[in-house]
Design a protein around this motif. Structure first.
Motif, PDB file in Angstrom:
ATOM      1  N   ASN A 237     -30.094  27.338  -4.914  1.00 38.46           N
ATOM      2  CA  ASN A 237     -31.040  26.260  -4.644  1.00 38.46           C
ATOM      3  C   ASN A 237     -30.449  25.210  -3.721  1.00 38.46           C
ATOM      4  OD1 ASN A 237     -32.863  27.475  -6.447  1.00 38.46           O
ATOM      5  ND2 ASN A 237     -31.885  26.461  -8.187  1.00 38.46           N
ATOM      6  N   ALA A 238     -31.321  24.411  -3.135  1.00 40.93           N
ATOM      7  CA  ALA A 238     -30.878  23.308  -2.300  1.00 40.93           C
ATOM      8  C   ALA A 238     -30.113  22.299  -3.152  1.00 40.93           C
ATOM      9  CB  ALA A 238     -32.074  22.641  -1.630  1.00 40.93           C
ATOM     10  N   SER A 239     -29.151  21.620  -2.527  1.00 38.06           N
ATOM     11  CA  SER A 239     -28.294  20.677  -3.248  1.00 38.06           C
ATOM     12  C   SER A 239     -28.184  19.401  -2.429  1.00 38.06           C
ATOM     13  CB  SER A 239     -26.903  21.279  -3.486  1.00 38.06           C
ATOM     14  OG  SER A 239     -26.988  22.520  -4.142  1.00 38.06           O
ATOM     15  N   ARG A 240     -28.948  18.393  -2.826  1.00 38.94           N
ATOM     16  CA  ARG A 240     -29.018  17.173  -2.032  1.00 38.94           C
ATOM     17  C   ARG A 240     -27.666  16.482  -1.890  1.00 38.94           C
ATOM     18  NH1 ARG A 240     -31.226  11.791  -2.922  1.00 38.94           N
ATOM     19  NH2 ARG A 240     -31.279  12.209  -5.151  1.00 38.94           N
ATOM     20  N   ASP A 241     -26.800  16.669  -2.870  1.00 42.06           N
ATOM     21  CA  ASP A 241     -25.533  15.932  -2.858  1.00 42.06           C
ATOM     22  C   ASP A 241     -24.545  16.465  -1.819  1.00 42.06           C
ATOM     23  OD1 ASP A 241     -25.430  18.246  -4.532  1.00 42.06           O
ATOM     24  OD2 ASP A 241     -23.510  17.578  -5.343  1.00 42.06           O
ATOM     25  N   ILE A 242     -24.759  17.676  -1.273  1.00 48.25           N
ATOM     26  CA  ILE A 242     -23.843  18.186  -0.253  1.00 48.25           C
ATOM     27  C   ILE A 242     -24.535  18.430   1.085  1.00 48.25           C
ATOM     28  CG2 ILE A 242     -22.303  19.237  -1.957  1.00 48.25           C
ATOM     29  CD1 ILE A 242     -23.471  21.977  -1.130  1.00 48.25           C
ATOM     30  N   VAL A 243     -25.772  17.977   1.237  1.00 50.10           N
ATOM     31  CA  VAL A 243     -26.518  18.156   2.487  1.00 50.10           C
ATOM     32  C   VAL A 243     -26.365  16.909   3.345  1.00 50.10           C
ATOM     33  CG1 VAL A 243     -28.794  18.469   3.501  1.00 50.10           C
ATOM     34  CG2 VAL A 243     -28.147  19.770   1.478  1.00 50.10           C
ATOM     35  N   GLN A 244     -26.095  17.115   4.622  1.00 46.07           N
ATOM     36  CA  GLN A 244     -25.936  15.987   5.539  1.00 46.07           C
ATOM     37  C   GLN A 244     -27.263  15.634   6.216  1.00 46.07           C
ATOM     38  OE1 GLN A 244     -23.051  18.085   5.077  1.00 46.07           O
ATOM     39  NE2 GLN A 244     -22.488  16.211   4.002  1.00 46.07           N
ATOM     40  N   SER A 245     -27.289  14.462   6.825  1.00 48.11           N
ATOM     41  CA  SER A 245     -28.509  13.990   7.481  1.00 48.11           C
ATOM     42  C   SER A 245     -28.902  14.877   8.649  1.00 48.11           C
ATOM     43  CB  SER A 245     -28.306  12.547   7.973  1.00 48.11           C
ATOM     44  OG  SER A 245     -27.230  12.479   8.889  1.00 48.11           O
ATOM     45  N   TYR A 246     -27.936  15.585   9.254  1.00 49.49           N
ATOM     46  CA  TYR A 246     -28.225  16.427  10.407  1.00 49.49           C
ATOM     47  C   TYR A 246     -28.626  17.843  10.010  1.00 49.49           C
ATOM     48  CZ  TYR A 246     -23.323  17.541   9.377  1.00 49.49           C
ATOM     49  OH  TYR A 246     -22.145  17.869   8.750  1.00 49.49           O
ATOM     50  N   SER A 247     -28.695  18.140   8.732  1.00 51.20           N
ATOM     51  CA  SER A 247     -28.972  19.503   8.281  1.00 51.20           C
ATOM     52  C   SER A 247     -30.462  19.811   8.324  1.00 51.20           C
ATOM     53  CB  SER A 247     -28.445  19.709   6.856  1.00 51.20           C
ATOM     54  OG  SER A 247     -27.046  19.521   6.810  1.00 51.20           O
ATOM     55  N   GLY A 248     -30.795  20.962   8.885  1.00 52.95           N
ATOM     56  CA  GLY A 248     -32.171  21.443   8.903  1.00 52.95           C
ATOM     57  C   GLY A 248     -32.264  22.775   8.197  1.00 52.95           C
TER      58      GLY A 248
END
Length: 662
Positions: free
Chosen positions: A342-353
């Motif tokens: 699943n997606a994990s907001r805590d390791i996703v950067q602002s530039y991630s698509g």
């Protein structure tokens, strides 16, 4: 002892229980394990090919415009740049797969050539401008065209070739972030130069010269000014320069030889950042690229760098791919913005698509190597940590790596991330292969902090054969607080001493690593808090403990320091949003009462894997003598000296990101 995850029995007490479960369960869509060729992972080249094919098939199901754009969003609603990102990163994987087995991939090659034609003819790809994400994506298209030149570039019609080169050339002279991005425009310029579309060699060498400013030794680069040591060493600094050198040929032979030497030095330490289960250390940005971090092992073999045995390099890389495959990451053929499924907001950067995770394609570089290469045919060899416990200082990033009982711990004294941002994925004292720092302004695991503080960039840092030290300023509600921390890694715990100056009237908190778990594991989670300043939180296979060891007045003098009357409270801090490793997380911490002056404090932490999570912390500190640059004491009756870091000051590491014009 050497531990074979395929052959271990269920009652083997040396193996973490989670590893046992995954080790005995094959991923249904993968080929059968091959324990003869790969006694540690069961994975062979066929498994890498199956993983690549699954991702390629999944990507084609999300393709638009004949494959020239790929949209991985749920409702096909990604922005144009994200659709380009999806195409470009998958195109790299396709190129590696085609170049590695061209006779069997003719139909695939035609599909991707048609996608290139449509992208150019329909002007579907965004132009390359200052600070543009399309430049990032174009660079990987260039690499794909280079590695599969005979299959993907040469058969193209002249108009498509010219259109691609004109698109690439748009990056020439544009401004970019002054970090690994300087290599992206250089990669594009190298490709256009290599196919006779102009001569951009001066631009390329200027960018490569800028990269030299960030080299810190032992194969490690900081990602731009500051102390940004992370996996960009693996999939940027030990990636793009080799492709640039290959594209330009003999003119860069001297640089390429230098890069090879650095790659050899890098892998000597980098190999220890992976656990026997395949789980890498969770530290730094862009963790969603997952097994992309295995790229330098394959690059070393491709470049003839013989720092590690090929059989061990494959064992590490295959272990990482299998670690993620066992968690179902590849089951639906599309990668999420996360660590597990699943997606994990805590390791996703602002530039991630939506297409960002497909930088994992870099981890498939080994498919370029022939099937009869030793990296594929030699029987897997064990990792160093499968033969003995590991304690290794990495001097460039100021890290101390410890590996035991299947768990790898990174004690961080010198990696900061962005110089002006207090980032949870960088500014912690401890990272591991089984934990990830929690995110949140009030959450600070595995660290020392002062109430309401923002942690500034590292001032000084030292790593030693037994631990290390770091000094850092904190902004505590507008007040300047100086902290000096020194750590000794002992047999059962890590003992910290810290001097805190300027925090009068404020409380100090020290903490252990966060433990994560899912709902299904909730009954296995327990915690304990004692009135003596000790707290623990654990799951069935991992235990994080902290114990308070005392406080003393910080004035230096010849006599033993006077104990500071500093009541403390042990707590378990819950992280309601969980982490990339679980829906729930918690960590142990100890909070002091408000300080009445400058103090020296001591505490110990333990992070241990296994059925019982390790023993309790039993460290005791006595006979404390405080000097200006160190503290002498007795630790469990043995004389020790804890010295504050006295390295050069990193005064230049406080600037925000700069810009570069190739």
């Amino acid at each position: 002892m050497v531990c074979n995850p395929l052959l271990v029995s269920a009652d083997d007490g040396d193996m973490p229980s989670r590893l046992l479960a995954s080790a005995l369960t094959a991923t249904p869509w993968m080929p059968a394990f091959d324990p003869d060729a790969s006694p540690f992972t069961g994975y062979t080249r066929a498994h890498w090919e199956s993983a690549a094919d699954r991702l390629l098939a999944g990507a084609r199901a999300h393709a638009l415009e004949g494959g020239a754009l790929i949209d991985f969003s749920a409702a096909a609603s990604s922005a144009p740049v994200d659709r380009l990102e999806g195409f470009a990163r998958v195109f790299l994987l396709a190129a590696l797969r085609i170049a590695g087995d061209p006779s069997a991939r003719a139909e695939d090659a035609e599909y991707w050539r048609e996608a290139l034609r449509r992208g150019v003819a329909g002007r579907l790809w965004l132009p390359l401008t200052d600070h543009s994400q399309p430049t990032v994506e174009a660079s990987v298209v260039a690499i794909g065209l280079h590695v599969a030149r005979a299959e993907l570039w040469e058969p193209l019609d002249e108009a498509t070739k010219i259109g691609i080169c004109e698109w690439f050339d748009g990056a020439a002279g544009t401004w970019c972030a002054d970090n690994n991005h300087v290599l992206l425009g250089a990669t594009l310029a190298a490709f256009t130069t290599s196919v006779g579309f102009g001569d951009r060699r001066a631009l390329i060498e200027n960018a490569l010269d800028r990269m030299e400013d960030w080299y810190r030794g032992d194969g490690w680069y900081t990602d731009g000014d500051g102390r940004r040591f992370d996996y960009y060493n693996a999939y940027a600094f030990h990636w793009y320069p080799f492709f640039i050198a290959r594209m330009l040929g003999s003119r860069l032979d001297d640089r390429r030889a230098e890069y090879r030497g650095r790659l050899a030095a890098f892998l000597d330490g980098y190999q220890h950042l992976f656990s026997p289960s395949g789980a890498p250390i969770l530290m730094g940005r862009s963790l969603i690229y997952r097994w992309g971090i295995t790229a330098p092992f394959w690059m070393a073999r491709w470049e003839g760098v013989e720092s590690l045995p090929p059989s061990r390099m494959r064992r590490i890389a295959s272990g990482t791919l299998r670690y993620f495959a066992d968690q179902g990451v590849l089951d639906d053929g599309a990668l999420s913005l996360g660590w597990r499924r699943n997606a994990s907001r805590d390791i996703v950067q602002s530039y991630s698509g939506s297409g960002s995770p497909y930088w994992s394609s870099k981890g498939f570089l080994g498919l370029l190597l022939p099937a009869d290469d030793a990296v594929w045919t030699d029987v897997e060899a064990p990792m160093v940590s499968e033969e003995r416990d590991v304690r290794v200082p990495l001097h460039a990033p100021r890290w101390f790596i410890e590996s035991r009982d299947g768990l790898v711990t990174l004690h961080n004294f010198g990696s900061d991330g962005h110089p002006t941002r207090d980032d949870h994925l960088y500014r912690r004292l401890l990272f591991s292969s089984a934990t990830v720092p929690v995110r949140g302004e009030s959450m600070r695991d595995a660290d020392l902090t002062v109430e309401g503080a923002v942690h500034r960039a590292v001032d000084t840092a030292t790593v030693t054969p037994r631990g290390g030290a770091v000094t850092r300023a904190l902004d505590a509600a507008g007040r300047h607080v100086d902290t000096s921390v020194c750590a000794h890694v002992t047999g059962d715990a890590t003992v910290y001493l810290a001097r805190v100056r300027g925090a009068v009237g404020l409380s100090v908190t020290v903490s252990g690593a966060a433990v994560s778990w899912d709902d299904a594991d909730a009954l296995d989670v327990h915690d304990r808090v004692s009135s003596a300043g000790e707290a623990a939180v654990a799951t069935a296979g991992l235990r994080s403990v902290i114990r308070w060891l005392g406080a003393w007045h910080a004035e230096a003098g010849p006599s033993p320091a006077e104990a500071a009357l500093l009541p403390v409270e042990a707590l378990i801090e819950q992280a309601p949003e969980g982490t990339a490793l679980g829906d729930h997380a918690a960590f142990p911490r100890v909070r002091t009462s408000p300080l009445r002056g400058d103090v020296v404090i001591a505490w110990a932490v333990s992070l241990r894997a296994g059925a019982n999570g390790g023993a309790e912390i039993r460290s005791e500190v006595s006979d404390v003598h405080v000097a200006e640059d160190h503290v002498r004491l007795r630790l469990d009756g043995e004389k020790r000296v804890f010295r504050w870091a006295a390295s050069e000051r990193f005064d230049g590491d406080r600037r925000a990101q700069q810009v570069f014009r190739p």
